[in-house]
Design an enzyme around this catalytic site. Structure first.
Site, mmCIF file in Angstrom:
data_model
loop_
_atom_site.group_PDB
_atom_site.id
_atom_site.type_symbol
_atom_site.label_atom_id
_atom_site.label_comp_id
_atom_site.label_asym_id
_atom_site.label_seq_id
_atom_site.Cartn_x
_atom_site.Cartn_y
_atom_site.Cartn_z
ATOM 1 C CE1 TYR A 125 -3.997 -1.948 -0.039
ATOM 2 C CE2 TYR A 125 -2.814 -3.329 1.526
ATOM 3 C CZ TYR A 125 -3.874 -3.139 0.656
ATOM 4 O OH TYR A 125 -4.798 -4.140 0.461
ATOM 5 C CG PHE A 417 -11.343 -0.951 9.714
ATOM 6 C CD1 PHE A 417 -11.090 -0.600 8.389
ATOM 7 C CD2 PHE A 417 -10.496 -0.477 10.706
ATOM 8 C CE1 PHE A 417 -10.015 0.233 8.071
ATOM 9 C CE2 PHE A 417 -9.429 0.357 10.405
ATOM 10 C CZ PHE A 417 -9.184 0.718 9.082
#
Length: 417
Positions: A125, A417
């Protein structure tokens, strides 16, 4: 590439999308009816992308609205990215790059200050502008080495509080307000919706595992207010000599006072038959080891990056937090994607900050991913400068900026999450 269709999914495509998601995470591919129903009732398909090859979903990507607590207690809207997969048959075709580009552009348009994610793999990322901003530390406690007197009352005499075992219904009643108190002052914490509490207490099915009811304990302070919550499970293990070797695993632990934190850890260490405790995700500067007479009884078993951040609006991001010491800095931010590139003047104080675009000469230059790493106050400007990841354009600027950005406590995001 021309046969691959990347788009928002239709509700009818959810089962196929879940099959691709399960495949990407190496779970049993075919989703159950319960999984499909559970997803359908809460998932926002307007923020759910899929890549399709000949009508079959081969990559997944989803985001959701989130609030992130800043240093100083302010909350900012963020774009929480999750459920990112690319099937092994379709790697290296730019699918993630295209899905990420679409999502970040939409988040910028909505006015979200940053994007966040929990990175399963480290190398992926950074190329999209994300930087590791908060770590995760897990301790294993050898209960018999703690030095605690297991015969003592918990909480200790004079504490004035008490610990009660409760059920899921009471957790759903008191938990949300307790968590709101936590995220009012602990930076890095993200919001929890009603479904989060339903999954914790078994009302809503967890998507990827069979739910087993845990134990719930709450700490009430002297005035009866719930100041702490502990959720844990215990694995039953006995030695060949018929000695209990049970291990407890903490699923959630919220404490908004040091007294609550001490009492809950001491309580769990006092439960008969428990020999070891895995703490779950804690901040690296957690009080836990020093709450034990012998801190060496708690050994670190996981120390890793956890929450990653990608700043989308530099001015709002820097104005949202407070700073340890006052300082005035001009920062040159580089962003290959173009969402946040530019030069800004930051006037920081312990009470807040002002930030605005400027044409003044920069003191420091960095990529947007380094700004994400510094944003929550966990990293050192001097360390990044030594690594060549922050460029010092004015001599001494890194040393000046270092105490400005660092926070007194380390950020903590307890939730996946």
């Amino acid at each position: 590439m021309t046969d691959l269709d990347i788009r928002l999914i239709a509700p009818s495509e959810l089962p196929d999308w879940l099959r691709a998601l399960n495949t990407g995470f190496l779970r049993a591919p075919t989703p159950t009816d319960e999984q499909v129903t559970g997803r359908r009732t809460h998932m926002d398909v307007s923020r759910t992308q899929g890549a399709f090859d000949g009508g079959r979903c081969v990559a997944t990507f989803r985001s959701l609205a989130q609030e992130l607590t800043m240093v100083g207690g302010a909350r900012v809207p963020t774009d929480a990215i999750t459920n990112v997969t690319v099937s092994a048959t379709h790697r290296r075709r730019g699918l993630l790059t295209r899905m990420m580009a679409g999502d970040l552009a939409a988040a910028k348009e909505r006015g979200e200050v940053a994007a966040t994610l929990i990175a399963a793999e480290y190398p992926i990322y950074g190329r999209y502008g994300f930087g590791p901003a908060a770590g995760a530390t897990v301790w294993e406690i050898d209960v018999h080495r703690t030095g605690l007197d297991r015969q003592r009352r918990v909480p200790a005499d004079g504490d004035g509080g008490r610990i009660d075992l409760v059920d899921g219904a009471e957790v759903r009643e008191v938990g949300p307000a307790l968590h709101e108190r936590l995220r009012a002052f602990r930076h890095g914490v993200v919001d929890r919706d009603e479904r989060w509490w339903e999954q914790l207490t078994g009302v809503a099915a967890f998507q990827f595992a069979v739910w087993t009811e845990p134990f719930y304990a709450v700490y009430r302070g002297p005035d009866g207010t719930v100041d702490g919550l502990l959720v844990y499970r215990v694995d039953e293990t006995w030695s060949d000599a018929k000695q209990p070797l049970n291990g407890a695993k903490v699923r959630d632990m919220i404490a908004v006072t040091p007294a609550a934190e001490r009492a809950l850890w001491h309580y769990l260490c006092s439960v008969d038959w428990i020999s070891t405790i895995r703490t779950g995700i804690r901040p690296a500067d957690d009080l836990l080891p020093l709450l034990l007479p012998d801190p060496r009884a708690a050994r670190v078993v996981t120390q890793a990056d956890f929450l990653w951040v990608r700043v989308l609006d530099v001015v709002r991001a820097l104005e949202a937090r407070t700073y340890a010491v006052p300082g005035s800095l001009v920062l040159e931010i580089r962003d290959a994607a173009g969402h946040a590139a530019g030069r800004v003047h930051l006037d920081a104080t312990p009470d807040g900050a002002s930030c605005a675009p400027t044409t003044r000469s920069a003191d420091l230059a960095m990529d947007i991913r380094e700004l994400g790493t510094l944003w929550l106050g966990d990293e050192s400007v001097l360390r990044l400068a030594a690594l060549g990841r922050v460029e010092e354009l004015v001599p001494g600027a890194a040393a000046k900026a270092d105490p400005v950005f660092r926070a007194a406590r380390r950020p903590w995001c307890p939730d996946v999450f």
